[in-house]
Enzyme design. Structure first.
Site, short mmCIF file in Angstrom:
data_model
loop_
_atom_site.label_atom_id
_atom_site.label_comp_id
_atom_site.label_asym_id
_atom_site.label_seq_id
_atom_site.Cartn_x
_atom_site.Cartn_y
_atom_site.Cartn_z
N ASP A 30 55.66 40.66 42.79
CA ASP A 30 54.22 40.82 42.54
C ASP A 30 53.80 40.11 41.26
OD1 ASP A 30 51.70 41.71 43.17
OD2 ASP A 30 51.95 43.65 42.19
N ASN A 74 51.88 37.02 41.29
CA ASN A 74 51.63 35.57 41.44
C ASN A 74 50.19 35.22 41.08
OD1 ASN A 74 54.18 35.44 42.46
ND2 ASN A 74 53.58 34.98 44.57
N ARG A 113 47.94 36.90 39.27
CA ARG A 113 47.60 37.08 37.85
C ARG A 113 48.27 36.02 36.98
NH1 ARG A 113 49.44 42.90 37.64
NH2 ARG A 113 50.21 42.33 39.71
N TRP A 114 49.47 35.60 37.36
CA TRP A 114 50.16 34.53 36.63
C TRP A 114 49.26 33.29 36.61
CZ3 TRP A 114 51.55 29.54 37.70
CH2 TRP A 114 52.50 28.94 36.86
N ARG A 153 44.79 31.12 42.46
CA ARG A 153 45.86 32.06 42.79
C ARG A 153 46.99 31.39 43.58
NH1 ARG A 153 45.15 37.44 42.81
NH2 ARG A 153 46.44 37.57 44.69
N HIS A 189 51.36 31.40 43.86
CA HIS A 189 52.25 31.58 45.02
C HIS A 189 53.26 30.42 45.10
CE1 HIS A 189 49.96 34.98 46.16
NE2 HIS A 189 48.90 34.32 46.56
N TRP A 242 46.75 40.98 54.99
CA TRP A 242 45.77 40.27 55.84
C TRP A 242 44.36 40.49 55.31
CZ3 TRP A 242 47.83 36.92 59.12
CH2 TRP A 242 49.07 37.20 59.67
N ARG A 285 43.29 39.93 52.47
CA ARG A 285 42.96 38.94 51.43
C ARG A 285 42.04 37.85 51.99
NH1 ARG A 285 47.90 38.38 47.21
NH2 ARG A 285 48.22 40.63 47.01
N LEU A 315 75.69 36.07 51.17
CA LEU A 315 74.55 36.89 50.77
C LEU A 315 73.65 37.04 51.99
CD1 LEU A 315 72.65 38.20 48.60
CD2 LEU A 315 71.71 35.92 48.22
N ARG A 343 54.18 51.03 42.03
CA ARG A 343 53.97 51.64 43.35
C ARG A 343 54.82 50.93 44.38
NH1 ARG A 343 48.41 49.90 42.11
NH2 ARG A 343 48.16 47.75 42.82
N ILE A 344 54.94 51.58 45.54
CA ILE A 344 55.82 51.09 46.61
C ILE A 344 55.06 50.20 47.60
CG2 ILE A 344 57.36 51.86 48.50
CD1 ILE A 344 58.46 52.56 45.70
#
Ligand code: IPE
Ligand code: IPE
Ligand code: MG
Length: 252
Positions: free
Chosen positions: A24, A26, A28-29, A37, A41, A73, A75, A135, A198-199
């Site tokens: 989480d 991206n 705000r960065w 925005r 991403h 969705w 957004r 992995l 939060r989750i």
């Protein structure tokens, strides 16, 4: 079911076997840098590469990344379509690299609303890396924890219709085998970047006994050092799974 933390106490290792991350921050960065925005991403993809590599080197067996939630969705249309394009481009460009690194890729979530080309790319990437085992990388796309539990219940009842009239016969293990990540142990460590605690409808069933770590760093800034800091914190946790401290201490 051997992977259920509520049915049995799993073995704990210094390095988490399964790390789950909500990537989480991206947007705000980018906003902080007066960029759109979408630039956040794009930079976020580089962080994915760094974190996959760091986890591979540190012996993590399962890495699960939340890339797009069933709520995303909502957004703006342009942001959703950029995210889809980025997902496709990344799959196309990165699968070879994953293959070299011995990474097995799986995508979980409701893939049906994705355009056919994206669905085909997903299938191809999964097939191409299916023989790898260094992995296990899972990308959660159009994923929601509630959707997962619901689809598991539907599959269980479709497989055993008789259970509908005997609901008491349904147990945790039976349901859990139909969850979309039934192939993995439950996450040992959860990381959320970007400062929110939060989750957000991620792996709600599987996070029952996971250690939760929150970082204020935005996802595009995340890398190997942050992973090390999270693992260091994880090592200080006493994972009791309902037992007392004395019981945990005496088992070793
Ligand atoms: C996470 O970053 C990426 C996705 C949800 C796709 P955000 O886009 O949520 O970034 P913030 O939270 O708005 O900063
Ligand atoms: C959660 O992030 C989903 C992903 C990282 C893919 P969000 O940024 O969408 O979560 P909320 O809406 O702030 O809870
Ligand atoms: Mg966000």
């Amino acid at each position: 079911m051997p992977n259920s933390s509520t049915l049995s106490v799993p073995a704990c290792t210094d390095t988490p076997r399964h790390l789950a991350i909500i990537m989480d921050g991206n947007g705000r960065w980018a906003t902080k840098r007066f960029l759109p925005r979408t630039a956040g991403h794009m930079r976020g993809v580089q962080a994915v590469r760094r974190v996959v590599e760091a986890c591979g080197r540190r012996g993590v067996e399962y890495l699960t990344l939340f890339a797009f939630s069933s709520e995303n969705w909502r957004r703006p249309k342009e942001e959703v379509s950029l995210l889809m394009r980025l997902f496709m481009q990344t799959l196309e460009k990165q699968v070879g690299k994953l293959e070299e690194q011995g990474v097995r890729l799986r995508i979980v979530g409701d893939l049906s609303p994705f355009e056919p080309r994206l669905q085909a790319l997903i299938r191809a990437a999964e097939e191409r890396t299916a023989h790898n085992s260094t992995l296990n990388l899972t990308i959660a796309a159009n994923y929601g924890g509630r959707w997962d539990i619901l689809q598991a219940m539907r599959k269980l009842l479709a497989a055993q219709p008789g259970l509908a009239s005997q609901p008491d016969a349904i147990d945790e293990a039976q349901l859990a085998q139909y969850l979309s990540m039934a192939y993995a142990p439950e996450p040992d460590l959860f990381i959320r970047t970007g400062g929110e605690q939060r989750i957000s409808n991620f792996l709600i069933w599987q996070l029952a006994y996971t250690e939760l770590y929150f970082s204020d760093d935005y996802w595009p800034d995340f890398g190997a050092k942050n992973i090390d800091a999270a693992f260091e914190w994880y090592r200080t946790r006493e994972r009791r799974f309902g037992r007392t401290s004395a019981q945990v201490a005496s088992q070793t």
